[in-house]
Design a protein around this motif. Structure first.
Motif, short mmCIF file in Angstrom:
data_model
loop_
_atom_site.label_atom_id
_atom_site.label_comp_id
_atom_site.label_asym_id
_atom_site.label_seq_id
_atom_site.Cartn_x
_atom_site.Cartn_y
_atom_site.Cartn_z
N PHE A 65 0.84 -1.20 0.00
CA PHE A 65 0.00 0.00 0.00
C PHE A 65 0.87 1.25 0.00
CE2 PHE A 65 -3.27 -2.72 2.24
CZ PHE A 65 -4.31 -2.52 1.34
N ILE A 66 0.32 2.34 -0.54
CA ILE A 66 0.83 3.68 -0.33
C ILE A 66 -0.31 4.50 0.24
CG2 ILE A 66 2.54 3.48 -2.17
CD1 ILE A 66 0.72 5.25 -3.91
N PRO A 67 -0.06 5.76 0.67
CA PRO A 67 -1.17 6.56 1.18
C PRO A 67 -2.27 6.78 0.14
CG PRO A 67 0.91 7.50 1.87
CD PRO A 67 1.24 6.42 0.89
N ALA A 68 -3.50 6.79 0.61
CA ALA A 68 -4.65 6.99 -0.27
C ALA A 68 -4.71 8.43 -0.80
CB ALA A 68 -5.93 6.65 0.48
N ILE A 100 1.42 -7.81 4.16
CA ILE A 100 0.87 -6.55 3.70
C ILE A 100 1.71 -5.39 4.22
CG2 ILE A 100 -1.16 -5.06 3.68
CD1 ILE A 100 -2.85 -7.58 4.26
N ASP A 101 2.34 -4.69 3.30
CA ASP A 101 3.12 -3.49 3.62
C ASP A 101 2.15 -2.31 3.66
OD1 ASP A 101 4.69 -1.23 3.63
OD2 ASP A 101 5.76 -1.72 1.77
N ALA A 102 1.82 -1.87 4.87
CA ALA A 102 0.92 -0.73 5.05
C ALA A 102 1.69 0.50 5.50
CB ALA A 102 -0.17 -1.08 6.05
N PHE A 103 3.00 0.52 5.29
CA PHE A 103 3.91 1.60 5.69
C PHE A 103 3.65 2.05 7.13
CE2 PHE A 103 0.42 3.46 3.27
CZ PHE A 103 0.01 4.55 4.03
N GLY A 104 3.24 1.09 7.99
CA GLY A 104 3.03 1.36 9.40
C GLY A 104 1.72 2.06 9.73
N VAL A 158 -9.89 4.97 3.18
CA VAL A 158 -9.66 6.21 3.93
C VAL A 158 -8.18 6.56 3.94
CG1 VAL A 158 -9.77 7.23 6.24
CG2 VAL A 158 -11.73 5.95 5.35
N ALA A 159 -7.32 5.53 4.01
CA ALA A 159 -5.90 5.81 4.21
C ALA A 159 -4.96 5.03 3.30
CB ALA A 159 -5.52 5.52 5.66
N LEU A 160 -5.43 3.95 2.66
CA LEU A 160 -4.52 3.04 1.97
C LEU A 160 -4.90 2.85 0.51
CD1 LEU A 160 -4.39 0.22 4.70
CD2 LEU A 160 -2.82 2.15 4.42
N HIS A 161 -3.88 2.88 -0.35
CA HIS A 161 -4.06 2.64 -1.78
C HIS A 161 -3.15 1.50 -2.21
CE1 HIS A 161 -4.78 3.46 -6.03
NE2 HIS A 161 -3.48 3.39 -6.22
N PRO A 162 -3.69 0.37 -2.72
CA PRO A 162 -2.85 -0.76 -3.12
C PRO A 162 -2.16 -0.50 -4.45
CG PRO A 162 -5.14 -1.25 -3.61
CD PRO A 162 -5.12 0.10 -2.94
N ALA A 164 0.88 -2.73 -5.55
CA ALA A 164 1.72 -3.81 -6.07
C ALA A 164 1.39 -5.13 -5.40
CB ALA A 164 3.19 -3.50 -5.88
N LEU A 165 1.42 -6.20 -6.19
CA LEU A 165 1.29 -7.56 -5.70
C LEU A 165 2.55 -8.35 -6.03
CD1 LEU A 165 -2.32 -8.65 -6.83
CD2 LEU A 165 -1.58 -7.95 -4.55
N ASP A 166 2.94 -9.23 -5.12
CA ASP A 166 4.00 -10.20 -5.36
C ASP A 166 5.31 -9.53 -5.79
OD1 ASP A 166 4.69 -12.92 -5.19
OD2 ASP A 166 4.43 -13.23 -7.35
N GLU A 167 5.62 -8.41 -5.12
CA GLU A 167 6.87 -7.70 -5.32
C GLU A 167 7.54 -7.48 -3.97
OE1 GLU A 167 6.21 -4.08 -7.41
OE2 GLU A 167 5.43 -5.05 -9.22
N PRO A 168 8.83 -7.15 -3.93
CA PRO A 168 9.48 -6.88 -2.64
C PRO A 168 8.78 -5.75 -1.89
CG PRO A 168 11.12 -7.18 -4.36
CD PRO A 168 9.79 -7.12 -5.05
N VAL A 169 8.66 -5.94 -0.58
CA VAL A 169 8.03 -4.93 0.27
C VAL A 169 8.85 -4.78 1.55
CG1 VAL A 169 5.71 -5.45 -0.59
CG2 VAL A 169 6.54 -6.58 1.49
N GLY A 170 8.50 -3.74 2.33
CA GLY A 170 9.01 -3.61 3.69
C GLY A 170 7.85 -3.78 4.64
N CYS A 171 8.03 -4.59 5.67
CA CYS A 171 6.96 -4.80 6.65
C CYS A 171 7.59 -4.85 8.03
CB CYS A 171 6.20 -6.10 6.36
SG CYS A 171 4.70 -6.32 7.34
N GLY A 172 7.16 -3.95 8.90
CA GLY A 172 7.74 -3.89 10.23
C GLY A 172 9.24 -3.61 10.21
N GLY A 173 9.68 -2.87 9.18
CA GLY A 173 11.09 -2.53 9.08
C GLY A 173 11.98 -3.61 8.51
N VAL A 174 11.39 -4.67 7.96
CA VAL A 174 12.15 -5.80 7.41
C VAL A 174 11.83 -5.96 5.93
CG1 VAL A 174 12.56 -8.29 7.53
CG2 VAL A 174 12.17 -6.98 9.63
#
Length: 254
Positions: A65-68, A100-104, A158-162, A164-174
């Motif tokens: 996700f990125i911001p909506a 799911i990478d929701a950028f926190g 309200v806050a999230l815009h998807p 990318a699927l099945d690509e590298p992400v960051g989740c919880g800083g990893v």
């Protein structure tokens, strides 16, 4: 670079490897990866949705996700079958973990109960996000092992815009690459590069078994020195204990 071979990343884990990692847990996995120089493998601020839920193990299938933005993220667009959030639920492979990478952000839900129920029906192993879930009580009832940052009751657009699927992400800083092996339990969530998973699983099984021996010795009054971490001498004692059928391993803590 994906962090795992394209031919392997969607393949379910062998049952014995899955069981070894589930029994080992995230903390042991992180320690074993540290021996290989991998320090940043435990997600920060990501915890189980439900106390006592089953361990979560499987290859990663990712959503980012990125911001909506108001002109794009409407309820009508969200309802579309082409929406990547909805596609993630239908395309995450059986046995995989939806990461799911929701950028926190907990400003909108990364997942709700109907999506969780669909993942269960499709045989998905669980879900992890550094954002949050809505309908938490109902998600618990589905039985899907889930980890998140905190409750997120607002609607996703309200806050999230998807994006990318099945690509590298960051989740919880990893960093999480598609096909990396996810191990989640009460301690947290660890990420294993796919190619290292068989070796980590085998070492984790050995480590877990040795710790049973060490716990037995501690119950008998033995100090940690010379026992934990293991020494060549204590490993010899451990081998003798295993050869004798592991006597006393079921003794409770007192």
């Amino acid at each position: 670079m994906t962090g795992a071979a394209d031919t392997d990343r969607g393949t379910p884990l062998p049952e014995d490897l899955n069981s070894q990692l589930a029994q080992a847990g995230s903390a042991t996995v992180a320690n074993l990866l540290l021996r290989r120089g991998l320090r940043n493998v435990l997600m920060t601020g990501v915890r189980p949705l439900t106390e006592g839920q089953p361990p979560l193990v499987g290859p990663a299938y990712t959503l980012r996700f990125i911001p909506a933005r108001e002109d794009l993220d409407t309820l009508a667009n969200y309802a579309s079958s082409s929406n990547l959030h909805r596609r993630a639920i239908e395309e995450c492979p059986p046995g995989a973990v939806l990461v799911i990478d929701a950028f926190g952000s907990t400003g909108g839900a990364s997942l709700g109960d109907l999506m969780a129920a669909r993942l269960v029906q499709r045989g998905v192993a669980g879900a992890v996000t550094d954002g949050g879930y809505r309908d938490s009580a109902a998600i618990r009832q589905t039985g899907l092992p889930c980890h998140h940052r905190d409750n997120a009751p607002r609607a996703t657009p309200v806050a999230l815009h998807p994006v990318a699927l099945d690509e590298p992400v960051g989740c919880g800083g990893v960093a999480v690459y598609p096909g990396d092996v996810i191990v989640g339990d009460s301690d947290g969530v660890a990420v294993i590069p796919r190619e290292l998973a068989p070796d980590i699983a085998a070492e984790a099984a050995d480590t877990t078994a040795y710790e049973e021996f060490a716990a037995r010795e501690i119950r008998r009054g033995r100090p940690l020195h010379g026992l934990f971490p293991a020494t060549p001498e204590s490993r010899t004692e451990y081998d003798t204990w295993v050869a004798a059928g592991r006597p006393g391993q079921e003794q409770p803590w007192t």
